[in-house]
Design an enzyme around this catalytic site. Structure first.
Site, short mmCIF file in Angstrom:
data_model
loop_
_atom_site.label_atom_id
_atom_site.label_comp_id
_atom_site.label_asym_id
_atom_site.label_seq_id
_atom_site.Cartn_x
_atom_site.Cartn_y
_atom_site.Cartn_z
N GLY A 72 0.21 5.18 0.43
CA GLY A 72 -0.70 6.33 0.57
C GLY A 72 -0.58 7.27 1.94
CG LEU A 112 2.12 -0.52 5.41
CD1 LEU A 112 1.88 -0.54 6.81
CD2 LEU A 112 1.02 -0.80 4.76
CD GLU A 113 6.27 5.72 -0.30
OE1 GLU A 113 5.73 6.62 0.01
OE2 GLU A 113 6.74 5.57 -1.68
CG LEU A 114 2.18 4.43 5.29
CD1 LEU A 114 1.83 4.23 6.67
CD2 LEU A 114 1.44 4.16 4.32
CG PHE A 148 -1.70 1.22 1.41
CD1 PHE A 148 -2.81 1.58 0.74
CD2 PHE A 148 -1.29 2.28 2.47
CE1 PHE A 148 -3.51 2.92 0.93
CE2 PHE A 148 -1.84 3.45 2.72
CZ PHE A 148 -3.08 3.78 1.74
#
Length: 462
Positions: A208, A229-231, A206
């Site tokens: 976002g 996860l890259e947030l 994901f």
């Protein structure tokens, strides 16, 4: 009646695309087809997988003339920049070439009477939940290596870039990829959460917001699916006294404002040594004033609208808060005729007299605003660079490689740059720390995250 996802174009506010979400049966069939296809795909050689992936790449490249204006209408990036296919090609070819070595067995030192090795086997069904800001590049980081590693892929693309998912599907269909191995699927948020919690997904990638990442973790809790996860980020730059100012200014202006600042690794705050501060700021402002804000379908436009009006309003609020607290804006936005409140069209802004009591210096902006702060030396800059909940990239502008590496050791970040920024190198892992997320994509480490180790301990002498 099925729920409809509508894509509102930031260019003119019209509905550009609308699609029905998948039915319960569609989702079940997609999962079943993916699992069945993956079981066979795992037995296909890496070299053969690469032929399919490279054929899909060629199909995507052939579509680029149509894709570029589609992207402009979907998320506002000016057509003059030519889309994302250069990066898509670089990353795909690199990961295909790397696959044989990255996925080879790990063999420990010989032990008489035993054959021992560790295989890297596919995790199974990978779900990619992709964002709108770099809709091809962020997705390709996982899709191509996931397939190379022997997995099946479900792609759920952002509502703002619905057509990107369809373009990927067209490319893989044109390449003759086995049916069910890659599937683009349109889902609501509720459907996505239900699928993640079903236990049918083996790995989730994901990209976002932090809030979105927390929702993903919550939805997948107890399934033991692995996560990438890259947030987001609040990426800093440090301009030292020995920097090449002309090159530094040009690179950092582009790093701050390309894609209207809607870059996970875009430059959002800059710390400049006091001995070069005035010259740096003057050059930075001069170059920023050269942007042309306008319709992204027009060739002269260098700065398009933000993807949604609410994103532009957040940046306006952040900028206004900074000004109330004493920041000084250096760009006369009245010269950018299309910048109007309640519009996704937003002029670039440069703020000085900033400090870390202002949101614009600590919280993600994800838009065309940057704060520039004077520092007396590295020892002043390092704590400030670390004073953010995020840690994706940091750039250091200097002629001294040793100093850059030493400063980089002290920065809480996933990637340290020297004399460049806003770039993803497929030979290096793309990762972050703190609220930027966990896991990593690209490089051999990306393959480790898309496989699971399986040990073989074979006793040959009895």
């Amino acid at each position: 009646m099925s729920e409809i996802v509508k894509l509102v174009s930031p260019v003119d506010g019209s509905v550009y695309v609308e699609r029905p979400v998948a039915s319960v049966g569609d989702i079940a069939n997609a999962v079943a087809a993916g699992k069945a296809a993956q079981a066979e795909w795992a037995g296909v050689s890496i070299a053969e997988r690469g032929k399919y992936v490279l054929a899909a790449l060629e199909a995507l490249l052939a579509m680029n003339e149509e894709i570029v204006p589609e992207l402009a209408r979907q998320m506002g990036r000016p057509v003059r920049y030519g889309g994302e296919m250069g990066g898509v090609e670089e990353r795909t070819r690199y990961m295909v070439e790397l696959a044989e070595s990255a996925l080879k067995d790990v063999v420990p030192a010989p032990k008489p009477g035993f054959t021992r090795y560790v295989k890297r086997v596919p995790v199974g069904l990978v779900m990619v939940i992709a964002p709108w800001n770099y809709p091809f590049l962020t997705a390709v980081n996982t899709i191509m290596p996931a397939l190379m590693a022997g997995n099946a892929v479900l792609l759920k693309h952002a509502a703002q870039t619905l057509l990107v998912g369809e373009r990927f599907q067209q490319a893989f269909d044109a390449a003759g990829l086995p049916k069910g191995l890659f599937q683009n699927i349109v889902l609501s948020h509720a459907q996505t959460e239900a699928l993640l919690g079903s236990g049918d997904i083996d790995h989730i990638n994901f990209t976002g917001s932090v809030a979105g990442g927390r929702a993903i973790e919550t939805a997948a809790a107890g399934t033991f699916a692995t996560l990438g996860l890259e947030l987001g980020g609040k990426d800093p730059a440090l301009v030292r006294a020995d920097a090449d100012l002309d090159q530094t200014i040009a690179s950092l202006v582009d790093g701050a404002f390309f894609n209207s600042g809607q870059c996970c690794c875009g430059i959002e705050r800059i710390y400049v040594h006091d001995s070069v501060y005035d010259r740096f700021v003057e050059g930075f402002v001069d170059m920023t004033n050269q942007y042309v804000l306008g319709n992204p379908l027009e060739e002269e436009t260098t700065l398009g609208p933000m993807a949604q009006t609410r994103f532009a309003e957040w940046v306006r609020e952040q900028t206004a808060e900074a000004v109330r607290k004493g920041a000084k804006p250096l760009i006369d936005t009245s010269k950018f005729a299309m910048d109007k409140p309640g519009s996704p069209y937003l002029a670039p802004q440069v703020l000085v007299n900033v400090d870390h009591q202002m949101s614009v210096m600590r919280e993600e902006s994800f838009g065309p605003v940057v704060g520039i702060m004077k520092v007396h030396g590295d020892e002043d800059a390092i704590p400030l660079m670390n004073d953010s909940p995020y840690g994706l990239t940091a750039s250091i502008w200097t002629r001294d490689e040793g100093v850059a590496a030493a400063i980089g050791d002290q920065i809480e970040t996933g990637t340290v740059f020297m004399n460049r920024c806003d770039y993803v190198d497929p030979g290096l892992v793309w990762t972050g720390v703190k609220d930027t997320g966990r896991g990593g994509a690209l490089s051999s480490i990306g393959y480790e995250n898309l496989t699971r180790p399986k040990s073989y301990h074979l006793r040959t002498e009895i």
